[in-house]
Scaffold this active site. Structure first.
Site, PDB file in Angstrom:
ATOM      1  N   GLY A  11       0.781  -1.096  -0.006  1.00 17.43           N
ATOM      2  CA  GLY A  11       0.022   0.037  -0.029  1.00 17.43           C
ATOM      3  C   GLY A  11       0.824   1.205  -0.023  1.00 17.43           C
ATOM      4  O   GLY A  11       1.771   1.421   0.819  1.00 17.43           O
ATOM      5  N   GLY A  13      -0.263   4.410   0.189  1.00 13.60           N
ATOM      6  CA  GLY A  13      -1.141   5.482   0.621  1.00 13.60           C
ATOM      7  C   GLY A  13      -0.477   6.038   1.945  1.00 13.60           C
ATOM      8  O   GLY A  13       0.933   6.223   1.829  1.00 13.60           O
ATOM      9  N   PHE A  14      -1.091   6.845   2.807  1.00 17.42           N
ATOM     10  CA  PHE A  14      -0.365   7.757   3.858  1.00 17.42           C
ATOM     11  C   PHE A  14       0.599   6.864   4.587  1.00 17.42           C
ATOM     12  O   PHE A  14       1.622   7.418   4.995  1.00 17.42           O
ATOM     13  CB  PHE A  14      -1.643   8.113   4.600  1.00 17.42           C
ATOM     14  CG  PHE A  14      -2.261   9.492   4.072  1.00 17.42           C
ATOM     15  CD1 PHE A  14      -1.627  10.815   4.250  1.00 17.42           C
ATOM     16  CD2 PHE A  14      -3.329   9.369   3.359  1.00 17.42           C
ATOM     17  CE1 PHE A  14      -2.151  11.846   3.268  1.00 17.42           C
ATOM     18  CE2 PHE A  14      -4.173  10.547   2.657  1.00 17.42           C
ATOM     19  CZ  PHE A  14      -3.351  11.821   2.910  1.00 17.42           C
ATOM     20  N   GLY A  15       0.088   5.700   5.009  1.00 17.06           N
ATOM     21  CA  GLY A  15       0.951   4.553   6.022  1.00 17.06           C
ATOM     22  C   GLY A  15       2.148   4.210   5.106  1.00 17.06           C
ATOM     23  O   GLY A  15       3.199   4.546   5.439  1.00 17.06           O
ATOM     24  N   VAL A  79      -2.008  -7.128  -4.217  1.00 18.81           N
ATOM     25  CA  VAL A  79      -1.769  -8.175  -3.233  1.00 18.81           C
ATOM     26  C   VAL A  79      -2.786  -9.298  -3.246  1.00 18.81           C
ATOM     27  O   VAL A  79      -3.876  -8.784  -3.108  1.00 18.81           O
ATOM     28  CB  VAL A  79      -1.017  -7.609  -2.111  1.00 18.81           C
ATOM     29  CG1 VAL A  79      -0.943  -8.765  -1.191  1.00 18.81           C
ATOM     30  CG2 VAL A  79      -0.008  -6.884  -2.483  1.00 18.81           C
ATOM     31  N   GLU A 170     -17.715  18.525   3.816  1.00 20.30           N
ATOM     32  CA  GLU A 170     -17.019  19.263   2.741  1.00 20.30           C
ATOM     33  C   GLU A 170     -17.593  19.038   1.409  1.00 20.30           C
ATOM     34  O   GLU A 170     -17.683  20.155   0.403  1.00 20.30           O
ATOM     35  CB  GLU A 170     -15.454  18.797   2.983  1.00 20.30           C
ATOM     36  CG  GLU A 170     -14.917  18.988   4.082  1.00 20.30           C
ATOM     37  CD  GLU A 170     -13.503  18.526   4.533  1.00 20.30           C
ATOM     38  OE1 GLU A 170     -13.035  17.541   3.561  1.00 20.30           O
ATOM     39  OE2 GLU A 170     -12.717  19.019   5.376  1.00 20.30           O
ATOM     40  N   ASP A 300      -5.594   2.315   8.410  1.00 24.45           N
ATOM     41  CA  ASP A 300      -6.985   2.058   8.595  1.00 24.45           C
ATOM     42  C   ASP A 300      -7.254   0.622   8.469  1.00 24.45           C
ATOM     43  O   ASP A 300      -8.309  -0.013   8.760  1.00 24.45           O
ATOM     44  CB  ASP A 300      -7.915   2.565   7.193  1.00 24.45           C
ATOM     45  CG  ASP A 300      -7.981   4.034   7.187  1.00 24.45           C
ATOM     46  OD1 ASP A 300      -7.457   4.863   8.215  1.00 24.45           O
ATOM     47  OD2 ASP A 300      -8.469   4.787   6.405  1.00 24.45           O
ATOM     48  N   ALA A 316      -5.281  10.250   8.365  1.00 21.51           N
ATOM     49  CA  ALA A 316      -4.129  10.318   7.791  1.00 21.51           C
ATOM     50  C   ALA A 316      -2.974  10.252   8.667  1.00 21.51           C
ATOM     51  O   ALA A 316      -1.828   9.665   8.631  1.00 21.51           O
ATOM     52  CB  ALA A 316      -3.854  11.364   6.636  1.00 21.51           C
TER      53      ALA A 316
HETATM   54  C1  LIG Z   1     -13.206  11.061   1.012  1.00 20.59           C
HETATM   55  C2  LIG Z   1     -11.992  10.905   2.350  1.00 20.59           C
HETATM   56  C3  LIG Z   1     -11.553  12.235   2.825  1.00 20.59           C
HETATM   57  C4  LIG Z   1     -10.757  12.101   3.864  1.00 20.59           C
HETATM   58  N1  LIG Z   1     -10.373  13.140   4.462  1.00 20.59           N
HETATM   59  C5  LIG Z   1      -9.345  13.115   5.613  1.00 20.59           C
HETATM   60  C6  LIG Z   1      -8.836  14.381   6.258  1.00 20.59           C
HETATM   61  O1  LIG Z   1      -9.377  15.394   5.717  1.00 20.59           O
HETATM   62  N2  LIG Z   1      -7.875  14.318   7.053  1.00 20.59           N
HETATM   63  C7  LIG Z   1      -7.469  12.892   7.470  1.00 20.59           C
HETATM   64  O2  LIG Z   1      -6.547  12.744   8.296  1.00 20.59           O
HETATM   65  N3  LIG Z   1      -8.040  11.917   7.026  1.00 20.59           N
HETATM   66  C8  LIG Z   1      -8.719  11.682   6.010  1.00 20.59           C
HETATM   67  N4  LIG Z   1      -9.336  10.758   5.352  1.00 20.59           N
HETATM   68  C9  LIG Z   1      -8.737   9.404   5.962  1.00 20.59           C
HETATM   69  C10 LIG Z   1      -7.520   9.048   5.678  1.00 20.59           C
HETATM   70  O3  LIG Z   1      -7.678   9.192   3.800  1.00 20.59           O
HETATM   71  C11 LIG Z   1      -7.089   7.465   5.691  1.00 20.59           C
HETATM   72  O4  LIG Z   1      -7.093   7.420   7.112  1.00 20.59           O
HETATM   73  C12 LIG Z   1      -5.733   7.350   5.489  1.00 20.59           C
HETATM   74  O5  LIG Z   1      -5.699   7.197   3.705  1.00 20.59           O
HETATM   75  C13 LIG Z   1      -5.477   5.924   5.799  1.00 20.59           C
HETATM   76  O6  LIG Z   1      -3.863   5.604   5.467  1.00 20.59           O
HETATM   77  P1  LIG Z   1      -3.574   4.041   4.912  1.00 20.59           P
HETATM   78  O7  LIG Z   1      -2.157   4.217   4.718  1.00 20.59           O
HETATM   79  O8  LIG Z   1      -4.212   3.202   6.088  1.00 20.59           O
HETATM   80  O9  LIG Z   1      -4.552   3.771   3.749  1.00 20.59           O
HETATM   81  P2  LIG Z   1      -4.798   4.567   2.269  1.00 20.59           P
HETATM   82  O10 LIG Z   1      -4.053   5.853   2.323  1.00 20.59           O
HETATM   83  O11 LIG Z   1      -6.035   4.456   1.908  1.00 20.59           O
HETATM   84  O12 LIG Z   1      -3.967   3.620   1.405  1.00 20.59           O
HETATM   85  C14 LIG Z   1      -4.131   2.259   1.140  1.00 20.59           C
HETATM   86  C15 LIG Z   1      -3.212   1.890  -0.076  1.00 20.59           C
HETATM   87  O13 LIG Z   1      -3.264   0.591  -0.408  1.00 20.59           O
HETATM   88  C16 LIG Z   1      -3.462   0.160  -1.818  1.00 20.59           C
HETATM   89  N5  LIG Z   1      -4.092  -0.982  -1.687  1.00 20.59           N
HETATM   90  C17 LIG Z   1      -5.233  -1.600  -1.142  1.00 20.59           C
HETATM   91  N6  LIG Z   1      -5.579  -2.796  -1.327  1.00 20.59           N
HETATM   92  C18 LIG Z   1      -4.372  -3.465  -1.816  1.00 20.59           C
HETATM   93  C19 LIG Z   1      -4.036  -4.665  -2.799  1.00 20.59           C
HETATM   94  N7  LIG Z   1      -4.555  -5.614  -2.529  1.00 20.59           N
HETATM   95  N8  LIG Z   1      -2.602  -4.474  -3.235  1.00 20.59           N
HETATM   96  C20 LIG Z   1      -2.312  -3.547  -3.503  1.00 20.59           C
HETATM   97  N9  LIG Z   1      -2.294  -2.152  -3.137  1.00 20.59           N
HETATM   98  C21 LIG Z   1      -3.250  -2.377  -2.323  1.00 20.59           C
HETATM   99  C22 LIG Z   1      -4.339   1.294  -2.173  1.00 20.59           C
HETATM  100  O14 LIG Z   1      -4.332   1.323  -3.574  1.00 20.59           O
HETATM  101  C23 LIG Z   1      -3.883   2.473  -1.388  1.00 20.59           C
HETATM  102  O15 LIG Z   1      -3.048   3.375  -2.291  1.00 20.59           O
HETATM  103  C24 LIG Z   1     -10.448  10.896   4.265  1.00 20.59           C
HETATM  104  C25 LIG Z   1     -10.596   9.684   3.812  1.00 20.59           C
HETATM  105  C26 LIG Z   1     -11.468   9.791   2.615  1.00 20.59           C
HETATM  106  C27 LIG Z   1     -11.985   8.621   1.819  1.00 20.59           C
END
Ligand SMILES: Cc1cc2nc3c(=O)[nH]c(=O)nc-3n(C[C@H](O)[C@H](O)[C@H](O)COP(=O)(O)OP(=O)(O)OC[C@H]3O[C@@H](n4cnc5c(N)ncnc54)[C@H](O)[C@@H]3O)c2cc1C
Length: 426
Positions: A11, A13-15, A79, A170, A300, A316
């Site tokens: 992933g 994403g943010f993490g 994955v 928003e 998440d 995030a």
């Molecule tokens: C519309 C919206 C607005 C938001 N606004 C805010 C905000 O203003 N402030 C805030 O703090 N938080 C906000 N959040 C929450 C924040 O985005 C999440 O808490 C944060 O993204 C979690 O980070 P993460 O790394 O766990 O997951 P994510 O950032 O979601 O990253 C997960 C990554 O894993 C990848 N992935 C998933 N499954 C697979 C797989 N099987 N194989 C390969 N890759 C995979 C995805 O493509 C993605 O890139 C918002 C969320 C949404 C949906």
């Protein structure tokens, strides 16, 4: 012989991206895997959905972000599962990838909470595809009404946003601005005053995690922008022509945007690890998985809790702080030291409502509202957006939109079915 530990991060994403960046330049070999070749800055998805900024501007290329780091490589792949005993990540396509340490950061997907019709008829707002789909759907409704103004009677111009959390608030504020300031100037063949944004929230207040003062301000500001706010309104079903409420009433609409909540990525169900009631993977206080000290879950996807057993919010900053903790923990482990307990440092919450209106709740009970809250929201989101180009483009768009009352990214891309709400997709 000293070997370099292989760290696989699932992933970007943010993490995941923060974990990879924290390990950059260290004595590790990092493989970052994501199903997309871009990182999604989800806090600004609602801006893409309402034509304020373009999708590329909030989605930097992952390869571009990591190309300067000699010990980090990116692999675009989905994955499928993990062989924990053999320490290998299995991909939907391609050879498995071996690891010494694994960081699971696959995030969450939209949850319909079992409400009938949501999967078929509502639009989630969780991914970049979702945001462009919402934008296209909304604009298509206006084009359809231009061809046949009688469609207004069937709710063609009513958009129902379900969920009064930050994302719902928003989105409602931005949709109201899109309707009244932009589309009102684009369309003349029908009464644009019939276009309506309805914000439906199941509890008695918007922005549940905020103080009553901020909640009241959010409601007041949305209503001042013409949004129809419905509190204590539980939706029991969604269909092609509208939504049904628990009290038996109905609201005609062709566009329902589901911002009511998320659940752990379905990858969690395929791993065979202990899960919380909400489906997240259970972790110990150092974010490792029981019986697998080399496996970490962050963001998440994980069910980390504070000392009082309360789950951390799905935000995030939580994912990013956990990522840094885990990356440094891996380096500590390599030096023969123990990984410490994770503790989240809460630096506050923010939500914007629209032009010169936002609420921000910061440490030491500092509360900002109105223009000051809005400026701090703008500044913070610019700082956290990855890449100088993206920051510049978003800033230029915001300044342009502010002074011209325009939203320039209004192309319709014929929508395809969503993938983020399908359980087999993520
Ligand atoms: C519309 C919206 C607005 C938001 N606004 C805010 C905000 O203003 N402030 C805030 O703090 N938080 C906000 N959040 C929450 C924040 O985005 C999440 O808490 C944060 O993204 C979690 O980070 P993460 O790394 O766990 O997951 P994510 O950032 O979601 O990253 C997960 C990554 O894993 C990848 N992935 C998933 N499954 C697979 C797989 N099987 N194989 C390969 N890759 C995979 C995805 O493509 C993605 O890139 C918002 C969320 C949404 C949906």
């Amino acid at each position: 012989m000293v070997t370099t530990p292989r760290v696989v991060v699932i992933g970007a994403g943010f993490g995941g991206l923060t974990a990879a960046r924290t390990l950059a330049g260290t004595r590790t070999q990092v493989t970052l895997i994501d199903q997309h070749n871009f990182h999604t800055f989800s806090p600004l998805l609602y801006e893409v959905a309402t034509a304020g900024i373009g999708p590329d501007d909030i989605a930097p290329s992952v390869r571009g972000v990591v190309r300067g780091y000699s010990n980090v490589e990116f692999h675009m792949a989905r994955v499928a599962s993990v062989d924990f005993d053999g320490r290998r990540v299995r991909l939907a396509e391609g050879d498995p990838i071996a690891y010494d340490y694994l960081v699971l950061a696959a995030g969450a997907v939209s949850s319909d909470f079992g409400v009938p019709g949501v999967r078929e008829h509502a639009l989630p707002l969780k991914s970049l595809e979702d945001a462009t789909r919402v934008r296209s759907m909304v604009l298509q409704r206006f084009e359809a009404t231009d061809r046949d103004p009688s469609l207004v009677e069937e709710g063609e111009l009513r958009v129902v946003v379900v969920g009064g959390g930050p994302t719902g608030v928003e989105l409602c504020g931005a949709l109201a601005e899109l309707f009244t300031k932009v589309l009102a100037r684009d369309f003349h063949g029908f009464d644009i005053g019939r276009a309506e944004v309805v914000c439906v929230e199941g509890t008695g207040a918007l922005l549940g995690a905020f103080s009553p003062k901020s909640q009241a301000e959010a409601r007041r500001e949305l209503e001042a922008r013409g949004v129809n706010v419905r509190l204590d309104a539980m939706i029991t079903a969604v269909d092609a022509d509208g939504v049904s409420f628990v009290d038996g009433t109905r609201l005609a609409t062709k566009t329902v945007i589901w911002c009511a909540g998320v659940k752990a990525n379905p990858l969690a169900d395929r791993l065979g690890l202990p899960q919380s009631k909400r489906g997240e993977i259970e972790v110990r206080d150092d974010l490792t998985v029981a019986d697998h000290p080399e496996v970490f879950v962050i963001g998440d996807l994980g069910a980390a809790r504070d000392r009082r057993g309360r789950p951390y919010p799905q935000l995030a900053p939580v994912a990013m702080q956990q990522a840094r903790h885990v990356a440094r923990g891996i380096l500590r482990r390599e030096r023969g030291k123990k990984i410490r307990r994770f503790r989240y440092v809460d630096k506050g919450s923010m939500a914007t409502i629209g032009r010169r209106s936002a609420v921000a709740e910061l440490p030491f009970r500092i509360r900002l509202g109105g223009t000051l809250g809005w400026l701090s929201w703008l500044g913070l989101h610019l700082v956290f957006l990855i890449g100088f180009r993206n920051r510049l483009v978003v800033l230029v768009n915001w300044v342009w939109n502010y002074f011209t009352f325009d939203r320039g990214n209004r192309i319709i891309i014929p929508p395809e079915p969503s993938t983020t709400r399908r359980d087999d997709s993520a």
